[in-house]
Enzyme design. Sequence first.
Site, PDB file in Angstrom:
ATOM      1  N   GLY A  36       7.185  -1.937  -3.797  1.00 19.04           N
ATOM      2  CA  GLY A  36       5.766  -1.959  -3.474  1.00 19.04           C
ATOM      3  C   GLY A  36       5.508  -2.281  -2.023  1.00 19.04           C
ATOM      4  O   GLY A  36       4.408  -2.632  -1.632  1.00 19.04           O
ATOM      5  N   VAL A  58       0.685  -5.012  -7.336  1.00 21.93           N
ATOM      6  CA  VAL A  58       0.760  -4.637  -5.927  1.00 21.93           C
ATOM      7  C   VAL A  58       0.908  -3.125  -5.824  1.00 21.93           C
ATOM      8  O   VAL A  58       1.035  -2.440  -6.825  1.00 21.93           O
ATOM      9  CB  VAL A  58       1.953  -5.318  -5.229  1.00 21.93           C
ATOM     10  CG1 VAL A  58       1.731  -6.811  -5.169  1.00 21.93           C
ATOM     11  CG2 VAL A  58       3.248  -4.985  -5.923  1.00 21.93           C
ATOM     12  N   CYS A  59       0.916  -2.629  -4.594  1.00 18.54           N
ATOM     13  CA  CYS A  59       1.138  -1.211  -4.359  1.00 18.54           C
ATOM     14  C   CYS A  59       2.422  -0.795  -5.046  1.00 18.54           C
ATOM     15  O   CYS A  59       3.372  -1.557  -5.031  1.00 18.54           O
ATOM     16  CB  CYS A  59       1.309  -0.924  -2.876  1.00 18.54           C
ATOM     17  SG  CYS A  59      -0.223  -0.913  -1.981  1.00 18.54           S
ATOM     18  N   PRO A  60       2.516   0.360  -5.555  1.00 14.89           N
ATOM     19  CA  PRO A  60       1.512   1.411  -5.620  1.00 14.89           C
ATOM     20  C   PRO A  60       0.737   1.413  -6.933  1.00 14.89           C
ATOM     21  O   PRO A  60      -0.040   2.301  -7.177  1.00 14.89           O
ATOM     22  CB  PRO A  60       2.387   2.663  -5.572  1.00 14.89           C
ATOM     23  CG  PRO A  60       3.613   2.273  -6.343  1.00 14.89           C
ATOM     24  CD  PRO A  60       3.805   0.794  -6.098  1.00 14.89           C
ATOM     25  N   SER A 109      -4.482  -3.652   0.184  1.00  9.16           N
ATOM     26  CA  SER A 109      -4.167  -2.334   0.720  1.00  9.16           C
ATOM     27  C   SER A 109      -4.536  -1.215  -0.251  1.00  9.16           C
ATOM     28  O   SER A 109      -4.720  -0.073   0.148  1.00  9.16           O
ATOM     29  CB  SER A 109      -2.700  -2.249   1.131  1.00  9.16           C
ATOM     30  OG  SER A 109      -1.881  -2.587   0.067  1.00  9.16           O
TER      31      SER A 109
END
Lengths: 68, 478, 83
Positions: free
Chosen positions: B122, C21-23, C50
């Site tokens: 991530g 968290v990303c993604p 983000s």
Amino acid sequence: MARTYLWIVIIIVMAFLGFMIGYAVPPFMEVGFGGGEQIESGGAPVDEELKKEFEQLYQIEEGSTESE
Amino acid sequence: METVPKKNRTWALVIVGFFVLVSVISFGFHEYYVYLQAYLWFGFIYGMCLQYGRFCFASAFRDLFAVGVPRMVVGIMIATVLFGFTSAFVNATGWSTFHAAPTSIHATIAGILFGIGMVFAGGCASGSLYKTGEGNGVSLLVILSISVTQATFVDVGGWFNKLVPEPWRLSAMQKGLPESINVTDGWIDQYLAGYVWNQPVLRFAEMFGMKTDTVMGAFVGNLFIGVVIPALILLLWVYLVWVKKNHVRKIEKQGRTVTFRDHLEGFWGMIVSSKRTAIAGLFLGIACGLQMFVIEGLRMKFGVKNAGTLLERLGFTYGLSAKGTVFDPGYWYVTTQEAQWVGWTMQKIFGWNFMDNIFFGWVNGIPNPAFNPADWMSVALIGGAAVMALLHNEFKFKKPTKELAIWAIIGGFFMGIGSRLALGCNVGAFFVRTAQGDPSGWLFGLGMIGGAYIGVKFFNWWTERKMAKEMAGLEFEL
Amino acid sequence: MAMKFEKKGEGHYMLDVTGYVCPHPQIYTKKALEKLQTGDILEVVFDNPSSSESISAMCDSNGNEIVDRKMDGGKFVFTIKKA
């Protein structure tokens, strides 16, 4: 309000940055740009006035960092 | 900007105050600490920029492949071109701190591993640093995983020596490394000395018959041919594949036919679609070039080639490499210092000897993290990101969930391996190298793109599966 | 904290990806939007800064409209109307 704080941070960072650039510029002046092979042991002649300016730059920056 | 709690503002000032204090006090001890401060304040700026622009290399191709968002590819290309521009000035003097890396397929293979890792985790190496500054526990886990993996990976020998091809072993033995390195023990040692060091070191300027340390070579060879043109090609590809379709649809809705001018506007619209990212890229590019300039100026001033000499003069000799050097890239770097602090800790506490491998013992050393210039940079980067997050009310402590913790550790592991194989991460092996006109940077980048694609394929499948479970009770046709 | 997808009313859904968290937030949002009908409302709750940029850009390019965005103490709530 938070924007004011952001500016305080940015000014502090800039002060240190200016201080370090002040440290780094004089040696570069001696070497000059364009062609590493042209470097001579004595370095390029530096203008008197410029030298004085950088000496003062140090004093001002040192003063300002101590006060922070 | 919304109202920000007073607590946040106070904490932001406390963090900045701490770095100011460290700088002023250390400077009081000796002038040489300016060198470490240069790393510190540039790290701080990187942190601020990264957080402000949500600047994450991992999201560049991942978000493009996963959700069709090009903003980060654009941001990174802006930063790379600008960094290329500022460093062309430094390169033209012939005093650049940059050393090109060996160019071969290993950079691409490493990039693939790194790319998979950063999608899983991530965040890329630099992204995980700034997200740690946002209070993100997952990112801290990623950093730990990258650090430990690297330190271990560069030192493993024993059974792994059997995996070393014979030509590598023979070639490594001929490199005349000191006995203390014990080059035939350690997979990475033989990979480096027996393979990587034999690969050609190229710059675009030299490939086109110019010289990097001339104005012509730095600006035309490295910057224009090596950075601007490939970046434009990449952006054009992104526009044609991902952006064009939506842009054309919007125009056709208005009942107009699409002209070339519309495409130009569409392309420009893509560049400025995320103002934050573009602005951050702008400042990052400038700061990166300035750091090279400042560090090089300081080296000239103090008459040193490496911070190891300064540390020695200051009386810190523990952990210097066999050449008396420490890791001192003179520009933005992330992963090596992460390996170093783990190396230092493990050697100090557990007595594991890390100085018998090339990575630590011959090149980078394992200085006390408290006096390691690059570690000052990373800590300040986290601090800078934290300050920015606090002042935008985006700071939040987040404990990792079990699922994310597992992804973080696996991702960090892949990134750790990838960054050691490539001698750098998304910053050191891609961003800095491409900006300096080093073709191996683009090779690593290609690998990262491929790795991101594989990672996204996996996560798409994973997400589908989980969504299907959640939606099972609802009346969706799946 | 696991991902949550709930129906809040007729044509009104909520996707809670707090803690991710990303993604993950943007992929979940994309997948959820794909399942919805035109005109449906999706409320996305997340706390990964983000992702806000990515989700905004994604909706912009797909034509989905973000009718409301709230942000408080690091927690984001985007209300998206599917086009």
